[in-house]
Design a protein around this motif. Structure first.
Motif, short mmCIF file in Angstrom:
data_model
loop_
_atom_site.label_atom_id
_atom_site.label_comp_id
_atom_site.label_asym_id
_atom_site.label_seq_id
_atom_site.Cartn_x
_atom_site.Cartn_y
_atom_site.Cartn_z
N GLY A 50 46.75 27.79 -56.74
CA GLY A 50 45.56 28.00 -55.92
C GLY A 50 45.85 27.87 -54.45
N LYS A 51 44.91 28.34 -53.65
CA LYS A 51 45.05 28.28 -52.20
C LYS A 51 44.40 27.02 -51.67
N ARG A 52 45.01 26.41 -50.70
CA ARG A 52 44.48 25.23 -50.04
C ARG A 52 44.45 25.53 -48.54
N TYR A 53 43.28 25.83 -48.02
CA TYR A 53 43.16 26.22 -46.62
C TYR A 53 43.13 25.00 -45.72
N GLU A 54 43.72 25.13 -44.57
CA GLU A 54 43.66 24.12 -43.52
C GLU A 54 43.07 24.77 -42.28
N VAL A 55 42.14 24.08 -41.64
CA VAL A 55 41.54 24.57 -40.41
C VAL A 55 41.65 23.47 -39.37
N ASN A 56 42.22 23.80 -38.23
CA ASN A 56 42.31 22.87 -37.10
C ASN A 56 41.53 23.46 -35.94
N VAL A 57 40.70 22.64 -35.32
CA VAL A 57 39.92 23.06 -34.16
C VAL A 57 40.30 22.15 -33.00
N ASP A 58 40.84 22.74 -31.94
CA ASP A 58 41.14 22.00 -30.71
C ASP A 58 40.12 22.46 -29.68
N LEU A 59 39.22 21.56 -29.31
CA LEU A 59 38.11 21.89 -28.43
C LEU A 59 38.22 21.05 -27.17
N THR A 60 38.16 21.69 -26.02
CA THR A 60 38.20 20.98 -24.75
C THR A 60 36.86 21.16 -24.05
N ILE A 61 36.23 20.03 -23.72
CA ILE A 61 34.96 20.06 -23.01
C ILE A 61 35.01 19.06 -21.87
N PRO A 62 34.19 19.27 -20.82
CA PRO A 62 34.19 18.34 -19.69
C PRO A 62 33.75 16.94 -20.14
N HIS A 63 34.25 15.94 -19.47
CA HIS A 63 33.91 14.52 -19.67
C HIS A 63 34.44 13.94 -20.97
N TYR A 64 34.96 14.74 -21.87
CA TYR A 64 35.53 14.25 -23.12
C TYR A 64 37.01 14.58 -23.21
N LEU A 66 39.99 16.62 -24.83
CA LEU A 66 40.33 17.32 -26.06
C LEU A 66 39.73 16.59 -27.26
N ILE A 67 39.05 17.35 -28.11
CA ILE A 67 38.51 16.83 -29.35
C ILE A 67 39.12 17.67 -30.46
N ILE A 68 39.62 17.00 -31.49
CA ILE A 68 40.31 17.71 -32.56
C ILE A 68 39.57 17.52 -33.87
N GLY A 69 39.30 18.62 -34.54
CA GLY A 69 38.70 18.58 -35.86
C GLY A 69 39.65 19.18 -36.87
N ARG A 70 39.83 18.50 -37.97
CA ARG A 70 40.74 18.99 -39.00
C ARG A 70 40.00 19.03 -40.33
N SER A 71 40.31 20.02 -41.13
CA SER A 71 39.64 20.16 -42.41
C SER A 71 40.52 19.73 -43.58
N HIS A 72 41.61 19.08 -43.29
CA HIS A 72 42.49 18.72 -44.40
C HIS A 72 42.87 17.25 -44.30
N ASP A 73 42.95 16.64 -45.43
CA ASP A 73 43.47 15.28 -45.54
C ASP A 73 43.94 15.09 -46.98
N ASP A 74 44.37 13.90 -47.30
CA ASP A 74 44.92 13.67 -48.64
C ASP A 74 43.85 13.68 -49.72
N LYS A 75 42.60 13.44 -49.36
CA LYS A 75 41.55 13.29 -50.36
C LYS A 75 40.86 14.60 -50.70
N ARG A 76 40.99 15.61 -49.86
CA ARG A 76 40.26 16.85 -50.07
C ARG A 76 41.19 18.05 -50.06
N ASP A 77 40.90 18.94 -50.93
CA ASP A 77 41.58 20.24 -50.93
C ASP A 77 40.51 21.29 -50.74
N TYR A 78 40.72 22.17 -49.80
CA TYR A 78 39.75 23.20 -49.52
C TYR A 78 40.23 24.53 -50.09
N GLU A 79 39.66 24.92 -51.20
CA GLU A 79 40.03 26.18 -51.83
C GLU A 79 39.20 27.32 -51.27
#
Length: 112
Positions: A50-64, A66-79
């Motif tokens: 099966g396929k296990r997708y990973e999505v990474n979001v690198d978002l840069t906004i003022p006053h914060y 870089l904010i990083i969002g990831r859709s993968h970890d050891d507990k979840r598989d995203y098919e």
């Protein structure tokens, strides 16, 4: 116009997936987005079906910064790639909420 860059790794470009990313980004429209780079991919998998997708979001906004969002970890598989996208943007939302609550708690109130 938001400065968005979408990269697909180990998979072909999909207009439908890119459109889903753009819709998720517009939900963050209250933010002034300086840069957003979304990487969607299929990592190398050995002996895994099966396929296990990973999505990474690198978002840069003022006053914060870089904010990083990831859709993968050891507990979840995203098919499902759309569930993986939702997971990454939910991680961004949680980080923003945590930063906002920290900022609010650091504000000093004047005593009268």
């Amino acid at each position: 116009q938001k400065p968005l860059k979408i990269t697909f790794r180990n998979m072909e470009w999909s207009d439908a997936v890119a459109s889903a990313v753009e819709r998720k980004l517009t939900k963050l429209e209250q933010l002034t987005i300086i840069r957003c780079h979304v990487t969607i991919g299929l990592p190398h998998q050995h002996r895994v079906k099966g396929k296990r997708y990973e999505v990474n979001v690198d978002l840069t906004i003022p006053h914060y910064g870089l904010i990083i969002g990831r859709s993968h970890d050891d507990k979840r598989d995203y098919e499902d790639v759309y569930v993986a996208i939702r997971g990454a943007f939910e991680a961004i939302r949680r980080q923003l909420e945590a930063n906002n609550s920290r900022r609010r708690s650091n504000v000093k109130t004047s005593e009268k």
